[in-house]
Design a protein around this motif. Structure first.
Motif, PDB file in Angstrom:
ATOM      1  N   VAL A  12       0.868  -1.184   0.000  1.00  0.00           N
ATOM      2  CA  VAL A  12       0.000   0.000   0.000  1.00  0.00           C
ATOM      3  C   VAL A  12       0.903   1.231   0.000  1.00  0.00           C
ATOM      4  O   VAL A  12       1.506   1.572   1.022  1.00  0.00           O
ATOM      5  CB  VAL A  12      -0.924  -0.012   1.240  1.00  0.00           C
ATOM      6  CG1 VAL A  12      -1.773   1.258   1.282  1.00  0.00           C
ATOM      7  CG2 VAL A  12      -1.813  -1.242   1.232  1.00  0.00           C
ATOM      8  N   ILE A  17      10.128   3.128  -0.971  1.00  0.00           N
ATOM      9  CA  ILE A  17      10.235   1.894  -0.182  1.00  0.00           C
ATOM     10  C   ILE A  17       9.322   0.800  -0.753  1.00  0.00           C
ATOM     11  O   ILE A  17       9.762  -0.334  -0.973  1.00  0.00           O
ATOM     12  CB  ILE A  17       9.896   2.177   1.300  1.00  0.00           C
ATOM     13  CG1 ILE A  17      10.836   3.249   1.878  1.00  0.00           C
ATOM     14  CG2 ILE A  17       9.961   0.891   2.114  1.00  0.00           C
ATOM     15  CD1 ILE A  17      12.288   2.866   1.981  1.00  0.00           C
ATOM     16  N   TYR A  38      -1.232  -1.188  -4.541  1.00  0.00           N
ATOM     17  CA  TYR A  38      -2.261  -0.154  -4.410  1.00  0.00           C
ATOM     18  C   TYR A  38      -1.578   1.146  -4.010  1.00  0.00           C
ATOM     19  O   TYR A  38      -0.668   1.161  -3.174  1.00  0.00           O
ATOM     20  CB  TYR A  38      -3.306  -0.515  -3.328  1.00  0.00           C
ATOM     21  CG  TYR A  38      -4.159   0.695  -2.994  1.00  0.00           C
ATOM     22  CD1 TYR A  38      -5.236   1.040  -3.814  1.00  0.00           C
ATOM     23  CD2 TYR A  38      -3.845   1.532  -1.929  1.00  0.00           C
ATOM     24  CE1 TYR A  38      -5.982   2.188  -3.556  1.00  0.00           C
ATOM     25  CE2 TYR A  38      -4.584   2.676  -1.666  1.00  0.00           C
ATOM     26  CZ  TYR A  38      -5.651   2.997  -2.485  1.00  0.00           C
ATOM     27  OH  TYR A  38      -6.371   4.137  -2.247  1.00  0.00           O
ATOM     28  N   ALA A  75       3.015   3.831   2.947  1.00  0.00           N
ATOM     29  CA  ALA A  75       2.671   5.238   2.737  1.00  0.00           C
ATOM     30  C   ALA A  75       3.294   6.064   3.870  1.00  0.00           C
ATOM     31  O   ALA A  75       3.801   5.500   4.843  1.00  0.00           O
ATOM     32  CB  ALA A  75       1.146   5.375   2.745  1.00  0.00           C
ATOM     33  N   PRO A  76       3.260   7.391   3.800  1.00  0.00           N
ATOM     34  CA  PRO A  76       3.733   8.212   4.923  1.00  0.00           C
ATOM     35  C   PRO A  76       2.949   7.881   6.196  1.00  0.00           C
ATOM     36  O   PRO A  76       1.735   7.618   6.123  1.00  0.00           O
ATOM     37  CB  PRO A  76       3.446   9.646   4.447  1.00  0.00           C
ATOM     38  CG  PRO A  76       3.448   9.562   2.949  1.00  0.00           C
ATOM     39  CD  PRO A  76       2.867   8.214   2.635  1.00  0.00           C
ATOM     40  N   VAL A  77       3.599   7.916   7.366  1.00  0.00           N
ATOM     41  CA  VAL A  77       2.963   7.418   8.589  1.00  0.00           C
ATOM     42  C   VAL A  77       1.705   8.210   8.983  1.00  0.00           C
ATOM     43  O   VAL A  77       0.826   7.667   9.646  1.00  0.00           O
ATOM     44  CB  VAL A  77       3.949   7.357   9.792  1.00  0.00           C
ATOM     45  CG1 VAL A  77       4.975   6.258   9.588  1.00  0.00           C
ATOM     46  CG2 VAL A  77       4.627   8.696  10.035  1.00  0.00           C
ATOM     47  N   HIS A 125      10.559  -1.578  10.323  1.00  0.00           N
ATOM     48  CA  HIS A 125      11.182  -0.362   9.796  1.00  0.00           C
ATOM     49  C   HIS A 125      12.533  -0.705   9.174  1.00  0.00           C
ATOM     50  O   HIS A 125      13.504  -0.949   9.898  1.00  0.00           O
ATOM     51  CB  HIS A 125      11.375   0.679  10.906  1.00  0.00           C
ATOM     52  CG  HIS A 125      12.024   1.931  10.422  1.00  0.00           C
ATOM     53  ND1 HIS A 125      12.687   2.808  11.257  1.00  0.00           N
ATOM     54  CD2 HIS A 125      12.120   2.474   9.177  1.00  0.00           C
ATOM     55  CE1 HIS A 125      13.148   3.817  10.553  1.00  0.00           C
ATOM     56  NE2 HIS A 125      12.829   3.642   9.289  1.00  0.00           N
ATOM     57  N   SER A 133      12.196   9.938  -4.026  1.00  0.00           N
ATOM     58  CA  SER A 133      10.902   9.351  -3.702  1.00  0.00           C
ATOM     59  C   SER A 133      10.180   8.955  -4.986  1.00  0.00           C
ATOM     60  O   SER A 133      10.601   9.310  -6.086  1.00  0.00           O
ATOM     61  CB  SER A 133      10.066  10.333  -2.875  1.00  0.00           C
ATOM     62  OG  SER A 133      10.031  11.585  -3.512  1.00  0.00           O
ATOM     63  N   GLY A 134       9.073   8.224  -4.812  1.00  0.00           N
ATOM     64  CA  GLY A 134       8.275   7.811  -5.967  1.00  0.00           C
ATOM     65  C   GLY A 134       8.697   6.460  -6.506  1.00  0.00           C
ATOM     66  O   GLY A 134       9.749   5.927  -6.151  1.00  0.00           O
ATOM     67  N   VAL A 241       6.981  12.176   9.878  1.00  0.00           N
ATOM     68  CA  VAL A 241       7.935  11.590  10.831  1.00  0.00           C
ATOM     69  C   VAL A 241       8.130  12.539  12.018  1.00  0.00           C
ATOM     70  O   VAL A 241       8.045  12.131  13.181  1.00  0.00           O
ATOM     71  CB  VAL A 241       9.288  11.300  10.139  1.00  0.00           C
ATOM     72  CG1 VAL A 241      10.352  10.921  11.161  1.00  0.00           C
ATOM     73  CG2 VAL A 241       9.137  10.173   9.111  1.00  0.00           C
TER      74      VAL A 241
HETATM   75  P1  NAP Z   1       7.476   8.045  -1.089  1.00  0.00           P
HETATM   76  O1  NAP Z   1       8.520   7.674  -2.063  1.00  0.00           O
HETATM   77  O2  NAP Z   1       6.969   9.439  -1.034  1.00  0.00           O
HETATM   78  O3  NAP Z   1       6.252   7.038  -1.285  1.00  0.00           O
HETATM   79  C1  NAP Z   1       5.051   7.081  -0.563  1.00  0.00           C
HETATM   80  C2  NAP Z   1       3.954   6.594  -1.488  1.00  0.00           C
HETATM   81  O4  NAP Z   1       2.760   6.433  -0.729  1.00  0.00           O
HETATM   82  C3  NAP Z   1       3.658   7.596  -2.605  1.00  0.00           C
HETATM   83  O5  NAP Z   1       3.472   6.922  -3.828  1.00  0.00           O
HETATM   84  C4  NAP Z   1       2.368   8.236  -2.106  1.00  0.00           C
HETATM   85  O6  NAP Z   1       1.557   8.763  -3.134  1.00  0.00           O
HETATM   86  C5  NAP Z   1       1.701   7.060  -1.453  1.00  0.00           C
HETATM   87  N1  NAP Z   1       0.630   7.441  -0.543  1.00  0.00           N
HETATM   88  C6  NAP Z   1       0.453   8.556   0.184  1.00  0.00           C
HETATM   89  N2  NAP Z   1      -0.675   8.501   0.893  1.00  0.00           N
HETATM   90  C7  NAP Z   1      -1.264   7.315   0.578  1.00  0.00           C
HETATM   91  C8  NAP Z   1      -2.469   6.680   0.960  1.00  0.00           C
HETATM   92  N3  NAP Z   1      -3.302   7.252   1.822  1.00  0.00           N
HETATM   93  N4  NAP Z   1      -2.751   5.481   0.414  1.00  0.00           N
HETATM   94  C9  NAP Z   1      -1.905   4.887  -0.440  1.00  0.00           C
HETATM   95  N5  NAP Z   1      -0.741   5.436  -0.850  1.00  0.00           N
HETATM   96  C10 NAP Z   1      -0.427   6.634  -0.339  1.00  0.00           C
HETATM   97  O7  NAP Z   1       7.949   7.718   0.414  1.00  0.00           O
HETATM   98  P2  NAP Z   1       8.891   6.530   0.932  1.00  0.00           P
HETATM   99  O8  NAP Z   1      10.249   7.069   1.117  1.00  0.00           O
HETATM  100  O9  NAP Z   1       8.694   5.313   0.110  1.00  0.00           O
HETATM  101  O10 NAP Z   1       8.283   6.333   2.394  1.00  0.00           O
HETATM  102  C11 NAP Z   1       7.207   5.460   2.618  1.00  0.00           C
HETATM  103  C12 NAP Z   1       7.227   4.995   4.072  1.00  0.00           C
HETATM  104  O11 NAP Z   1       8.490   4.395   4.347  1.00  0.00           O
HETATM  105  C13 NAP Z   1       7.045   6.116   5.092  1.00  0.00           C
HETATM  106  O12 NAP Z   1       6.197   5.678   6.125  1.00  0.00           O
HETATM  107  C14 NAP Z   1       8.442   6.347   5.634  1.00  0.00           C
HETATM  108  O13 NAP Z   1       8.410   6.798   6.970  1.00  0.00           O
HETATM  109  C15 NAP Z   1       9.072   4.972   5.500  1.00  0.00           C
HETATM  110  N6  NAP Z   1      10.515   4.934   5.310  1.00  0.00           N
HETATM  111  C16 NAP Z   1      11.133   5.828   4.480  1.00  0.00           C
HETATM  112  C17 NAP Z   1      12.506   5.775   4.326  1.00  0.00           C
HETATM  113  C18 NAP Z   1      13.241   6.760   3.443  1.00  0.00           C
HETATM  114  O14 NAP Z   1      14.443   6.976   3.636  1.00  0.00           O
HETATM  115  N7  NAP Z   1      12.614   7.361   2.477  1.00  0.00           N
HETATM  116  C19 NAP Z   1      13.252   4.762   4.965  1.00  0.00           C
HETATM  117  C20 NAP Z   1      12.583   3.827   5.746  1.00  0.00           C
HETATM  118  C21 NAP Z   1      11.209   3.912   5.916  1.00  0.00           C
HETATM  119  P3  NAP Z   1       1.685  10.342  -3.483  1.00  0.00           P
HETATM  120  O15 NAP Z   1       2.937  10.483  -4.223  1.00  0.00           O
HETATM  121  O16 NAP Z   1       0.491  10.640  -4.244  1.00  0.00           O
HETATM  122  O17 NAP Z   1       1.691  11.074  -2.155  1.00  0.00           O
END
Ligand code: NAP
Length: 295
Positions: A12, A17, A38, A75-77, A125, A133-134, A241
Motif C-alpha cells: 500500500v 520503499i 495499491y 505510505a507516509p505514517v 522499519h 521518492s516515488g 515523521v
Molecule cells: P514516497 O517515495 O513518497 O512514497 C510514498 C507513497 O505512498 C507515494 O506513492 C504516495 O503517493 C503514497 N501514498 C500517500 N498517501 C497514501 C495513501 N493514503 N494510500 C496509499 N498510498 C499513499 O515515500 P517513501 O520514502 O517510500 O516512504 C514510505 C514509508 O516508508 C514512510 O512511512 C516512511 O516513513 C518509511 N521509510 C522511508 C525511508 C526513506 O528513507 N525514504 C526509509 C525507511 C522507511 P503520493 O505520491 O500521491 O503522495
C-alpha cells in the motif's frame, strides 16, 4: 519448489520503499507468490504498471488487500490511521499486517485499534533509504546489508514475527526485534534530528541575501552539499515523521542545542582542547560506521 514466504503480498503505497520491496521480492524467488500494488495516486499506479514491478495493480484498496496473506503499509505514517480503518474489514483472518514506517509508537497507536481479531500485526522499519521518492526511485538492492527493525506489540504471534523476519532476510536485510519506544529514541538521534538539521540549515542559507545565496550554491562543494542531499527528501514523509515522533525528536534537539551551545562557548573562548576532542569523536564515529559496513 517450496512454498513462498507469502502467497500474496499487498503493498500500500508504491514510492521509494514500496517499489523497492516489489522489485526486491520479484528479483528473489521464494518470497512472494504474487505482488499486488495499491496507491492512492492513479499516476503512481500507472507508472508501476509501466515498470512491470507488480503482478496485479488494484485501484481500489478493498480489492488490493482482500485475500492477501501479508499487507505492508508503505505510505507516509500520517496516513496510517485512515488506511487501517479502510482496510480492516477486508483483511483475511490469519493475515499479517505490517508496515515500513519510520516511527513505531505512532504506528501501533494508529493501526492497533482497527486490527480485526485473527490478524497479526508486525510493524517493521527498514533502515534504508535515499533522498529520492516515488516508484522510479526504488531498486531491488536497497535493503541489502541494512538493518530492518521489527517492533511487534507484546503477545504477537511468534510464527508471524518469524515469517516477516524471513521475508526481510530474503530481501537481504539483517533483522532485529526491538521495543517501539526504544526504536523511536534511537531513530530520533540517528535519523530524525539529522534531517531536521539539514532542512533547517538549508532554510537558513536560503534566507540570506540573493548575492550570498548564489555564492552558497557556487561554492557548495563542501559540507553544505551533504546537507542539501539530505534536505532533498520527501516533504510529506518527513513532516509526518517529525509530528509522529515529536517527544523523542524534541528531547534529542534539546540535547543537541545544549551541546551546540557548549561548542559555541569553546569557539568564543578559544578552547582548543574541547574543539579538538569533539572533532576526534566525530571521526571515531565515522570510522566505526565504516568498520560496521553501514557508512
Ligand atoms: P514516497 O517515495 O513518497 O512514497 C510514498 C507513497 O505512498 C507515494 O506513492 C504516495 O503517493 C503514497 N501514498 C500517500 N498517501 C497514501 C495513501 N493514503 N494510500 C496509499 N498510498 C499513499 O515515500 P517513501 O520514502 O517510500 O516512504 C514510505 C514509508 O516508508 C514512510 O512511512 C516512511 O516513513 C518509511 N521509510 C522511508 C525511508 C526513506 O528513507 N525514504 C526509509 C525507511 C522507511 P503520493 O505520491 O500521491 O503522495
Amino acid at each position: 519448489m517450496p512454498d513462498p514466504v507469502f502467497r500474496c503480498v499487498t503493498l500500500v503505497g508504491l514510492g521509494l520503499i514500496g517499489s523497492s520491496i516489489a522489485r526486491g521480492a520479484r528479483a528473489r524467488p521464494g518470497l512472494a507468490g504474487e505482488i499486488v500494488a495499491y496507491d492512492n495516486a492513479p499516476g503512481t499506479l500507472a507508472r508501476v504498471a509501466e515498470l512491470g514491478i507488480a503482478d496485479r495493480i488494484e485501484p481500489e484498496i478493498a480489492d488490493a488487500v482482500r485475500g492477501a496473506d501479508c499487507v505492508i503499509l508503505c505510505a507516509p505514517v500520517g496516513a496510517y490511521a485512515e488506511l487501517a480503518a479502510s482496510i480492516a474489514e477486508y483483511l483475511a483472518p490469519g493475515a499479517i499486517l505490517s508496515d515500513v514506517g519510520s516511527t513505531k509508537q505512532s504506528v501501533i497507536r494508529d493501526v492497533g485499534p482497527y486490527l480485526p481479531p485473527g490478524v497479526h500485526f508486525v510493524p517493521a522499519h527498514p533502515l534504508a533509504g535515499t533522498e529520492y521518492s516515488g516508484p522510479d526511485a526504488g531498486f531491488a538492492e536497497l535493503f541489502e546489508n541494512r538493518w530492518c527493525l521489527l517492533t511487534p506489540p507484546p503477545g504477537t504471534d511468534a510464527s508471524s514475527i518469524a515469517r516477516v523476519e524471513k521475508f526481510w532476510r530474503g530481501l537481504g536485510s539483517m533483522v532485529s526485534v526491538t521495543e517501539p519506544a526504544h526504536h523511536d529514541r534511537v531513530l530520533a538521534i540517528v535519523s530524525h534530528l539529522p534531517h531536521l538539521l539539514a532542512f533547517t540549515i538549508c532554510g537558513t542559507a536560503d534566507d540570506l541575501a540573493d548575492e550570498t545565496r548564489q555564492e552558497v550554491l557556487q561554492f557548495a562543494a563542501t559540507g553544505f552539499r551533504d546537507f542539501t542531499r539530505i534536505a532533498a527528501s520527501d516533504p510529506t514523509m518527513w513532516r509526518d515523521v517529525f509530528l509522529n515522533n515529536r517527544e523523542a525528536l524534541l528531547e534529542m534537539l534539546a540535547r543537541f542545542t545544549e551541546d551546540a551551545q557548549a561548542m559555541a562557548r569553546a569557539v568564543r573562548w578559544g578552547d582548543e582542547a574541547y574543539i579538538e576532542d569533539k572533532i576526534r569523536r566525530g571521526r571515531k564515529i565515522r570510522q566505526s560506521l565504516i568498520d560496521l559496513q553501514q557508512a
